[in-house]
Write a protein that holds these residues in place. Sequence first.
Motif, PDB file in Angstrom:
ATOM      1  N   HIS A 196       5.137  -2.066 -10.218  1.00  0.00           N
ATOM      2  CA  HIS A 196       5.367  -3.142  -9.253  1.00  0.00           C
ATOM      3  C   HIS A 196       5.535  -2.634  -7.824  1.00  0.00           C
ATOM      4  N   ALA A 197       6.385  -1.642  -7.632  1.00  0.00           N
ATOM      5  CA  ALA A 197       6.698  -1.195  -6.268  1.00  0.00           C
ATOM      6  C   ALA A 197       5.570  -0.374  -5.642  1.00  0.00           C
ATOM      7  N   LEU A 198       4.870   0.409  -6.457  1.00  0.00           N
ATOM      8  CA  LEU A 198       3.794   1.263  -5.930  1.00  0.00           C
ATOM      9  C   LEU A 198       2.490   0.472  -5.820  1.00  0.00           C
ATOM     10  N   ARG A 199       2.475  -0.421  -4.863  1.00  0.00           N
ATOM     11  CA  ARG A 199       1.266  -1.202  -4.569  1.00  0.00           C
ATOM     12  C   ARG A 199       0.441  -0.443  -3.530  1.00  0.00           C
ATOM     13  N   PHE A 200      -0.872  -0.415  -3.720  1.00  0.00           N
ATOM     14  CA  PHE A 200      -1.718   0.342  -2.803  1.00  0.00           C
ATOM     15  C   PHE A 200      -1.768  -0.328  -1.429  1.00  0.00           C
ATOM     16  N   ALA A 201      -2.013   0.502  -0.413  1.00  0.00           N
ATOM     17  CA  ALA A 201      -2.140  -0.002   0.956  1.00  0.00           C
ATOM     18  C   ALA A 201      -3.271  -1.026   1.027  1.00  0.00           C
ATOM     19  N   LYS A 202      -3.171  -1.953   1.960  1.00  0.00           N
ATOM     20  CA  LYS A 202      -4.099  -3.086   2.020  1.00  0.00           C
ATOM     21  C   LYS A 202      -5.570  -2.665   2.101  1.00  0.00           C
ATOM     22  N   PRO A 203      -5.972  -1.689   2.931  1.00  0.00           N
ATOM     23  CA  PRO A 203      -7.393  -1.316   2.962  1.00  0.00           C
ATOM     24  C   PRO A 203      -7.911  -0.847   1.603  1.00  0.00           C
TER      25      PRO A 203
END
Length: 571
Positions: free
Chosen positions: A288-295
């Motif tokens: 949940h917390a380790l979401r990839f950066a938007k690009p």
Amino acid sequence: MRLIKTLRFSVILTNLALLQQQNGNHSPSRGRGKHQHQHHHHHIHNEWWRSSATQQRRKIRWSLVCGLMLFILGLISLFTGHVASDLEWYSQRLVKHSLGRLDGSRREPIDIWKSKYSKFFYGCSERGRNFAPAKRGRSSNGYLLIAASGGLNQQRTGITDAVVVARILNATLVVPELDHHSYWKDDSDFVNIFDVDWFISYLAKDVTIVKRVPDKVMRSMEKPPYTMRVPRKSPPEYYLDQVLPILLRRHVRQFAESVVQLTKFDYRLANNLDDEQLQKLRCRVNYHALRFAKPIEDIGQRLVMKMRNMVPHFIAIHLRFEPDMLAFSGCYYGGGEKEKFELGEIRKRWETLPDLSAEEERARGKCPLTPHEVGMMLRALGFANDTYIYVASGEIYGGEDTLRPLRELFPNFYTKEMLANEELKPFLPFSSRLAAIDYIVCEESDVFVTNNNGNMAKILAGQRRYAGYKRTIRPNAKRLSALLMERDKMEWDTFAKKVKSCQRGFIGEPDEMRPGRGEFHEYPSPCICEKPFSDDGGSNDEAHLLQQVPMNSKAKVLSKYVEEKQSKKSL
């Protein structure tokens, strides 16, 4: 609750014994009508009847013994608390095995696209009621600096464990530093790969996280941060005994904070933790917390949509077949003297590697499958020639020549380079960002397949289990390797049948996850819950089990269970 379930399972198993006895009483009567046969036929029939009755008595005895054993273990767990955690799983397996043998039926064919039992499971990593909120400011024991190590997915495990260690130490975690000096030579920082603001905010109730040590703290320090490397897979007690005292004694002045840095932080926390809430925290971080950066997230989702626009279902194959990885393995892949020389030269980079026998390594299942072997495995499992596949990989040793056999088996063959083209250019200099794009497509695929047992394969397997046991196929390399070597000596149908047999237990079914098995990141059992099955809106674990019973036996078992419940009500 677990004790109650276990006692219920023991009741069901005892009922199964009674049901088997009924079946046994009926079966001989069918043969008695044939007493008109000749004497030697009658004698053979009697011998058969006695043998059959003996076998049935053994079955009855086995089921009764198992039921009594489960009942006794349930009582033991009531008083000790040490057995119940794993007892339910073994109870379910035993009952399922017994139910499956009621009518002597063979195992059902497996749906290669989706587990029929996945709908009964879901990820459950919510914070417990007694999990105290994170300490902030002066209540914290100081700042924890973490230097992760390795490639993207190795660092991911380090980041996940760093959050848990900060919780154990009651420390404020500084956003971890990524490894810029590994083989991949990627200078990406945390903010380039992960959504750092989301990371901090999502975990705010668990651990206080800051982007950097405040300037006033750095100015107040008389010494640089204390740096240390902890042993691999250290238990929480090690951090409390060895790291916490350093944090506490390095308060340099009344209003100062201490800072400790842990280096090469990969797999530095024990796999099995007694505190289930800490294991659930691991899952909250990783899933949940380790979401990839938007690009990265945007381009990854666009690739998924491009695959979905072509076909409703697709396979993602993670191929680890880079030259350095093959050299490190010490295996031989059929490339002749040229391959032996090239990989041998690369292997000299590691001075401490022992001399290995390629044949022995393959026999032990230590060699990753070639792209061609992966293709044959998938075709043997039942995936058709028109199946769409997405191949996630770095540099493939041998290039197009190595990939050609896989392309011939699956012509609908795609990679991120083929689907993204110009969109991919900004990411090309950064191996970790490219790996993150592949990670997204693999996680979203209907079926995930790997030819290796590396970090990405393990983490994705765990995440897909957490998401409800999405179909995940990893080769049973030890058995497959021997089978592939004999491929030319058997018909295709025979080969396919044997592949299906040896891959049972390696395709992501719920019953593959056993208590204490493997790395936590691959088998996150404390974070996976079972949904109650219900026909009438209520919770009914036994009815859930009956979903796995052949239809012609289900009514008999259900009637026995209903009779048991009615008899209890009348007491």
